[in-house]
Design an enzyme around this catalytic site. Structure first.
Site, PDB file in Angstrom:
ATOM      1  CG  HIS A 296      -1.951  -1.148   1.112  1.00 49.82           C
ATOM      2  ND1 HIS A 296      -2.345  -1.892   2.200  1.00 49.82           N
ATOM      3  CD2 HIS A 296      -2.600  -1.684   0.039  1.00 49.82           C
ATOM      4  CE1 HIS A 296      -3.208  -2.824   1.814  1.00 49.82           C
ATOM      5  NE2 HIS A 296      -3.373  -2.712   0.507  1.00 49.82           N
TER       6      HIS A 296
ATOM      7  CG  HIS B  89      -6.722 -10.903  -6.888  1.00 49.61           C
ATOM      8  ND1 HIS B  89      -6.076 -10.498  -8.043  1.00 49.61           N
ATOM      9  CD2 HIS B  89      -6.997 -12.226  -7.062  1.00 49.61           C
ATOM     10  CE1 HIS B  89      -5.964 -11.522  -8.869  1.00 49.61           C
ATOM     11  NE2 HIS B  89      -6.511 -12.576  -8.302  1.00 49.61           N
TER      12      HIS B  89
ATOM     13  CB  SER C  19      -5.628  -2.585  -2.429  1.00 50.91           C
ATOM     14  OG  SER C  19      -6.342  -3.778  -2.641  1.00 50.91           O
TER      15      SER C  19
ATOM     16  CG  ASP D 113      -3.374  -7.647  -3.947  1.00 51.61           C
ATOM     17  OD1 ASP D 113      -4.353  -7.642  -4.725  1.00 51.61           O
ATOM     18  OD2 ASP D 113      -3.453  -7.242  -2.782  1.00 51.61           O
TER      19      ASP D 113
ATOM     20  CG  ASP E 139     -10.525 -14.619 -12.755  1.00 48.61           C
ATOM     21  OD1 ASP E 139      -9.825 -13.875 -13.465  1.00 48.61           O
ATOM     22  OD2 ASP E 139     -10.060 -15.572 -12.111  1.00 48.61           O
ATOM     23  N   GLY E 140     -10.804 -11.383 -11.358  1.00 48.48           N
ATOM     24  CA  GLY E 140     -10.220 -10.082 -11.654  1.00 48.48           C
ATOM     25  C   GLY E 140      -9.264 -10.073 -12.827  1.00 48.48           C
TER      26      GLY E 140
ATOM     27  CD  GLU F  69     -12.566 -10.799  -3.302  1.00 47.86           C
ATOM     28  OE1 GLU F  69     -12.547 -12.031  -3.097  1.00 47.86           O
ATOM     29  OE2 GLU F  69     -11.525 -10.108  -3.368  1.00 47.86           O
TER      30      GLU F  69
END
Length: 279
Positions: A19, A42, A103, A166, A145-146, A121
């Site tokens: 971050h 994610h 995030s 991530d 699905d990201g 997510e």
């Protein structure tokens, strides 16, 4: 893959690195007025309670953000001051550090009217929490699905792009999947800034990520690795970030941030910054 919950790890030393890089990159990009499309592949939840049963079970924040928090007035770097100021806003009037931002919360906190934030997510529980929070701050949440969702969204309508990916890497193929997605995304938006987090584990599986990127056309890949001085009995011994197309001057400023944070009385870790792939 859906068993992972970041609440057990919120605010750990990897989050400080991740971050810190995210906030610095976004703030530097916002030196220009043009709009930025921000994507979090994610996202997890937006805010985490550090006094929750999940966080207390692992107590990872103690060796992470809670090690820096008492020194927030003494941290010399202006970039850490901006980080800590936002963390104070996450906690409101609370005297103790009880809340930590995921995030998407960091992205939303810096979002200007011309910017957009899209958070992906898959976990149903996390998506529900994320959606409830997102409705109050005006960001988009997509329950999918990201990695696939990111590619479908590119190129964005905004002139500039920032992507954070991530995953938990609970499945070994995620290293390959992340590499393939980032390469394809870079091919569609070569001007984009891509931040890729990875864990440093005994098996060194993150080298699969390195191999794929170095064999591709992708250039300007800055590598940051934070290694704990005391290796835990299990779990990560370190945390890594790849920053593709970092803003000009990012290298020096992030080096200063991590050098300051990694001291023995703070994270007790060493930081190395180099170019995995030069320009």
């Amino acid at each position: 893959m859906l068993s992972y919950l970041h609440a057990f790890h919120a605010g750990n030393f990897a989050d400080v690195q991740k971050h810190g890089a995210l906030l610095l990159a976004l703030r530097m990009m916002q030196a220009k007025d043009s709009a930025i499309a921000c994507f979090d592949t994610h996202a997890g939840s937006a805010l985490y309670r550090l006094d929750s049963d999940q966080a207390q079970k692992t107590d990872e924040a103690r060796r992470g953000i809670q090690a820096l928090w008492p020194d927030r007035q003494q941290l010399l770097s202006g970039d850490w001051k901006a980080f800590m100021a936002q963390l104070e806003r996450f906690n409101g009037s609370r005297a103790a550090l009880s809340h930590y931002g995921g995030s998407p919360a960091w992205m939303a906190a810096l979002k200007r009217p011309q910017d957009t934030v899209t958070a992906f997510e898959l976990h149903p529980t996390e998506t529900g929490k994320l959606s409830d929070w997102a409705a109050t701050v005006g960001i988009q949440v997509r329950h999918q699905d990201g990695l696939r969702g990111l590619l479908k969204a590119l190129p964005p309508s905004a002139p500039r792009l920032l992507v954070l990916t991530d995953p938990s890497y609970e499945i070994k193929t995620e290293y390959r999947d992340v590499a393939e997605t980032v390469i394809k995304a870079w091919q569609r938006c070569r001007h984009g800034v891509f931040l890729v987090w990875y864990p440093i584990l005994p098996k060194q599986d993150h080298h699969r990520l390195f191999s794929a990127l170095t064999a591709s056309e992708v250039t300007k890949v800055l590598r940051s690795e934070l290694t704990l001085a005391e290796t835990p009995d299990r779990g990560m011994s370190g945390s890594g970030m790849l920053v593709i197309n970092p803003p000009w001057g990012f290298e020096e400023r992030f080096r200063a941030m991590m050098s300051e944070a990694g001291t023995a009385d703070r994270l007790n870790a060493t930081h190395q910054l180099d170019w995995l792939v030069p320009e």
